[in-house]
Scaffold this motif. Structure first.
Motif, PDB file in Angstrom:
ATOM      1  N   ASP A 219     -14.404  73.298  39.085  1.00 40.51           N
ATOM      2  CA  ASP A 219     -15.113  74.552  38.818  1.00 40.51           C
ATOM      3  C   ASP A 219     -14.199  75.750  39.091  1.00 40.51           C
ATOM      4  OD1 ASP A 219     -17.548  76.135  38.242  1.00 40.51           O
ATOM      5  OD2 ASP A 219     -17.341  76.701  40.365  1.00 40.51           O
ATOM      6  N   MET A 220     -13.461  75.699  40.188  1.00 38.24           N
ATOM      7  CA  MET A 220     -12.527  76.790  40.510  1.00 38.24           C
ATOM      8  C   MET A 220     -11.447  76.906  39.430  1.00 38.24           C
ATOM      9  SD  MET A 220     -13.570  78.332  43.214  1.00 38.24           S
ATOM     10  CE  MET A 220     -12.158  79.240  43.815  1.00 38.24           C
ATOM     11  N   ALA A 221     -10.985  75.775  38.926  1.00 33.53           N
ATOM     12  CA  ALA A 221      -9.962  75.798  37.872  1.00 33.53           C
ATOM     13  C   ALA A 221     -10.518  76.437  36.607  1.00 33.53           C
ATOM     14  CB  ALA A 221      -9.465  74.386  37.582  1.00 33.53           C
ATOM     15  N   GLN A 222     -11.782  76.140  36.281  1.00 28.46           N
ATOM     16  CA  GLN A 222     -12.376  76.748  35.089  1.00 28.46           C
ATOM     17  C   GLN A 222     -12.609  78.243  35.281  1.00 28.46           C
ATOM     18  OE1 GLN A 222     -15.675  74.840  33.263  1.00 28.46           O
ATOM     19  NE2 GLN A 222     -14.303  73.311  32.408  1.00 28.46           N
ATOM     20  N   ARG A 223     -13.047  78.623  36.466  1.00 26.42           N
ATOM     21  CA  ARG A 223     -13.384  80.034  36.706  1.00 26.42           C
ATOM     22  C   ARG A 223     -12.160  80.894  36.993  1.00 26.42           C
ATOM     23  NH1 ARG A 223     -18.235  80.559  40.779  1.00 26.42           N
ATOM     24  NH2 ARG A 223     -16.398  80.612  42.067  1.00 26.42           N
ATOM     25  N   HIS A 224     -11.124  80.314  37.638  1.00 21.51           N
ATOM     26  CA  HIS A 224      -9.992  81.131  38.093  1.00 21.51           C
ATOM     27  C   HIS A 224      -8.661  80.749  37.455  1.00 21.51           C
ATOM     28  CE1 HIS A 224     -12.497  83.151  41.025  1.00 21.51           C
ATOM     29  NE2 HIS A 224     -12.998  81.969  41.343  1.00 21.51           N
TER      30      HIS A 224
ATOM     31  N   ALA B 122      -3.782  79.291  43.611  1.00 20.07           N
ATOM     32  CA  ALA B 122      -4.612  78.480  44.513  1.00 20.07           C
ATOM     33  C   ALA B 122      -3.842  78.161  45.795  1.00 20.07           C
ATOM     34  CB  ALA B 122      -5.031  77.185  43.834  1.00 20.07           C
ATOM     35  N   LEU B 123      -2.575  77.809  45.657  1.00 21.43           N
ATOM     36  CA  LEU B 123      -1.707  77.476  46.789  1.00 21.43           C
ATOM     37  C   LEU B 123      -0.381  78.194  46.623  1.00 21.43           C
ATOM     38  CD1 LEU B 123      -2.133  73.578  46.949  1.00 21.43           C
ATOM     39  CD2 LEU B 123      -3.195  75.265  48.457  1.00 21.43           C
ATOM     40  N   GLU B 124       0.195  78.550  47.769  1.00 17.78           N
ATOM     41  CA  GLU B 124       1.474  79.250  47.720  1.00 17.78           C
ATOM     42  C   GLU B 124       2.249  78.932  48.987  1.00 17.78           C
ATOM     43  OE1 GLU B 124       2.940  83.809  46.834  1.00 17.78           O
ATOM     44  OE2 GLU B 124       0.917  83.488  47.559  1.00 17.78           O
ATOM     45  N   ASP B 125       3.540  78.703  48.823  1.00 17.78           N
ATOM     46  CA  ASP B 125       4.422  78.621  49.980  1.00 17.78           C
ATOM     47  C   ASP B 125       5.598  79.543  49.720  1.00 17.78           C
ATOM     48  OD1 ASP B 125       6.263  77.243  48.384  1.00 17.78           O
ATOM     49  OD2 ASP B 125       5.857  75.301  49.288  1.00 17.78           O
ATOM     50  N   ALA B 126       6.631  79.438  50.511  1.00 17.43           N
ATOM     51  CA  ALA B 126       7.759  80.366  50.404  1.00 17.43           C
ATOM     52  C   ALA B 126       8.436  80.336  49.042  1.00 17.43           C
ATOM     53  CB  ALA B 126       8.782  80.064  51.496  1.00 17.43           C
ATOM     54  N   SER B 127       8.397  79.189  48.351  1.00 19.48           N
ATOM     55  CA  SER B 127       9.146  79.085  47.104  1.00 19.48           C
ATOM     56  C   SER B 127       8.310  78.735  45.874  1.00 19.48           C
ATOM     57  CB  SER B 127      10.249  78.030  47.255  1.00 19.48           C
ATOM     58  OG  SER B 127       9.659  76.770  47.521  1.00 19.48           O
ATOM     59  N   THR B 128       7.034  78.403  46.045  1.00 18.69           N
ATOM     60  CA  THR B 128       6.246  77.903  44.925  1.00 18.69           C
ATOM     61  C   THR B 128       4.837  78.464  44.936  1.00 18.69           C
ATOM     62  OG1 THR B 128       7.456  75.811  45.119  1.00 18.69           O
ATOM     63  CG2 THR B 128       5.491  75.780  43.759  1.00 18.69           C
ATOM     64  N   GLN B 129       4.333  78.696  43.740  1.00 18.52           N
ATOM     65  CA  GLN B 129       2.936  79.075  43.561  1.00 18.52           C
ATOM     66  C   GLN B 129       2.299  78.072  42.599  1.00 18.52           C
ATOM     67  OE1 GLN B 129       3.140  83.080  41.994  1.00 18.52           O
ATOM     68  NE2 GLN B 129       3.037  83.967  44.041  1.00 18.52           N
ATOM     69  N   VAL B 130       1.068  77.672  42.916  1.00 16.70           N
ATOM     70  CA  VAL B 130       0.349  76.725  42.079  1.00 16.70           C
ATOM     71  C   VAL B 130      -1.000  77.333  41.725  1.00 16.70           C
ATOM     72  CG1 VAL B 130      -0.694  74.425  42.000  1.00 16.70           C
ATOM     73  CG2 VAL B 130       1.490  74.760  43.165  1.00 16.70           C
ATOM     74  N   SER B 131      -1.311  77.357  40.438  1.00 14.26           N
ATOM     75  CA  SER B 131      -2.587  77.921  39.994  1.00 14.26           C
ATOM     76  C   SER B 131      -3.706  76.905  40.203  1.00 14.26           C
ATOM     77  CB  SER B 131      -2.512  78.304  38.516  1.00 14.26           C
ATOM     78  OG  SER B 131      -2.490  77.139  37.712  1.00 14.26           O
ATOM     79  N   TYR B 132      -4.936  77.378  40.100  1.00 11.44           N
ATOM     80  CA  TYR B 132      -6.081  76.470  40.195  1.00 11.44           C
ATOM     81  C   TYR B 132      -6.033  75.411  39.099  1.00 11.44           C
ATOM     82  CZ  TYR B 132      -8.274  79.338  43.767  1.00 11.44           C
ATOM     83  OH  TYR B 132      -8.555  80.000  44.934  1.00 11.44           O
TER      84      TYR B 132
ATOM     85  N   ALA C  87       3.365  61.854  55.201  1.00 12.50           N
ATOM     86  CA  ALA C  87       4.160  62.981  54.719  1.00 12.50           C
ATOM     87  C   ALA C  87       3.913  64.198  55.606  1.00 12.50           C
ATOM     88  CB  ALA C  87       3.774  63.312  53.278  1.00 12.50           C
ATOM     89  N   ALA C  88       4.852  65.108  55.569  1.00 10.39           N
ATOM     90  CA  ALA C  88       4.696  66.381  56.265  1.00 10.39           C
ATOM     91  C   ALA C  88       3.806  67.300  55.432  1.00 10.39           C
ATOM     92  CB  ALA C  88       6.065  67.019  56.488  1.00 10.39           C
ATOM     93  N   ASN C  89       3.253  68.311  56.077  1.00  8.31           N
ATOM     94  CA  ASN C  89       2.412  69.268  55.366  1.00  8.31           C
ATOM     95  C   ASN C  89       3.215  69.944  54.259  1.00  8.31           C
ATOM     96  OD1 ASN C  89       0.236  68.756  57.010  1.00  8.31           O
ATOM     97  ND2 ASN C  89       0.646  70.463  58.386  1.00  8.31           N
ATOM     98  N   SER C  90       2.616  69.958  53.064  1.00  5.45           N
ATOM     99  CA  SER C  90       3.252  70.565  51.901  1.00  5.45           C
ATOM    100  C   SER C  90       2.200  70.666  50.805  1.00  5.45           C
ATOM    101  CB  SER C  90       4.418  69.691  51.407  1.00  5.45           C
ATOM    102  OG  SER C  90       3.920  68.430  50.976  1.00  5.45           O
ATOM    103  N   MET C  91       2.568  71.258  49.692  1.00  6.98           N
ATOM    104  CA  MET C  91       1.651  71.306  48.549  1.00  6.98           C
ATOM    105  C   MET C  91       1.334  69.899  48.060  1.00  6.98           C
ATOM    106  SD  MET C  91       2.491  74.569  46.267  1.00  6.98           S
ATOM    107  CE  MET C  91       2.929  76.100  47.029  1.00  6.98           C
ATOM    108  N   GLU C  92       2.357  69.047  48.038  1.00  8.74           N
ATOM    109  CA  GLU C  92       2.144  67.671  47.601  1.00  8.74           C
ATOM    110  C   GLU C  92       1.191  66.927  48.532  1.00  8.74           C
ATOM    111  OE1 GLU C  92       5.098  69.136  47.985  1.00  8.74           O
ATOM    112  OE2 GLU C  92       6.232  68.889  46.118  1.00  8.74           O
ATOM    113  N   TYR C  93       1.228  67.272  49.820  1.00  3.59           N
ATOM    114  CA  TYR C  93       0.309  66.667  50.783  1.00  3.59           C
ATOM    115  C   TYR C  93      -1.129  67.049  50.437  1.00  3.59           C
ATOM    116  CZ  TYR C  93      -1.619  65.132  55.253  1.00  3.59           C
ATOM    117  OH  TYR C  93      -2.352  64.490  56.215  1.00  3.59           O
ATOM    118  N   VAL C  94      -1.352  68.325  50.130  1.00  2.69           N
ATOM    119  CA  VAL C  94      -2.695  68.788  49.757  1.00  2.69           C
ATOM    120  C   VAL C  94      -3.166  68.088  48.485  1.00  2.69           C
ATOM    121  CG1 VAL C  94      -4.057  70.805  49.030  1.00  2.69           C
ATOM    122  CG2 VAL C  94      -2.414  71.020  50.905  1.00  2.69           C
ATOM    123  N   VAL C  95      -2.293  68.008  47.479  1.00  2.00           N
ATOM    124  CA  VAL C  95      -2.630  67.309  46.230  1.00  2.00           C
ATOM    125  C   VAL C  95      -2.978  65.857  46.532  1.00  2.00           C
ATOM    126  CG1 VAL C  95      -1.708  66.464  44.027  1.00  2.00           C
ATOM    127  CG2 VAL C  95      -1.330  68.846  44.718  1.00  2.00           C
TER     128      VAL C  95
END
Length: 149
Positions: free
Chosen positions: A10-15, A20-30, A59-67
């Motif tokens: 739903d968030m991906a459709q609306r936003h 959605a996620l961001e770290d020092a070098s990467t941004q990821v959309s919904y 794994a250590a905390n990262s965007m891939e960890y959240v995914v």
């Protein structure tokens, strides 16, 4: 956990292209996040279609960890968290007790866990999995059965 997947989609459709996620070098959309989570969830269901099977995450905390975390839940699997700063002996004990059908690993986890390579899904495989399963969604009946709903 279907509610989490429903919420993410739903968030991906609306936003869509909003961050959605961001770290020092990467941004990821919904949209990108939902695509990656759905694709990895489908890959986990293809690897082991049994609802409620266990999937390790070392794994250590990262965007891939959240995914990975969201995909495990979306696939109707049971998360087996594994400390990537533990010892090989500790990881072996967890593997012997949990009997996961897959283990998602970063570089640390990959080096730490001594198991068959077929069991491991390294973060480095994510782009290929997303490419292969892009546009597909996990089997919600399997996901519901795995989450106890």
């Amino acid at each position: 956990m279907l509610l989490s997947l429903d919420f993410l989609n739903d968030m991906a459709q609306r936003h869509g292209d909003e961050i959605a996620l961001e770290d020092a070098s990467t941004q990821v959309s919904y949209t990108e996040l939902a695509t990656a989570v759905n694709a990895l969830a489908v890959a986990l269901q293809v690897k082991d279609p049994s609802p409620g099977s266990r999937v390790g995450l070392c794994a250590a905390n990262s965007m891939e960890y959240v995914v990975s975390l969201l995909a495990i839940l979306a696939a109707g699997k049971v998360l087996v968290p594994m400390n990537c700063h533990g010892t090989s002996e500790q990881m072996h004990q967890i593997l012997m007790e949990a009997h996961p059908s897959a283990i998602i690993v970063d570089e640390l986890g990959n080096a730490l866990i001594k198991s068959e390579d077929e069991l491991k899904i390294p973060f480095s495989q994510f782009p290929g999995l997303v490419y292969t399963y892009r546009g597909r969604k996990p089997d919600l009946a399997s996901a519901a059965a795995g989450s106890g709903e």
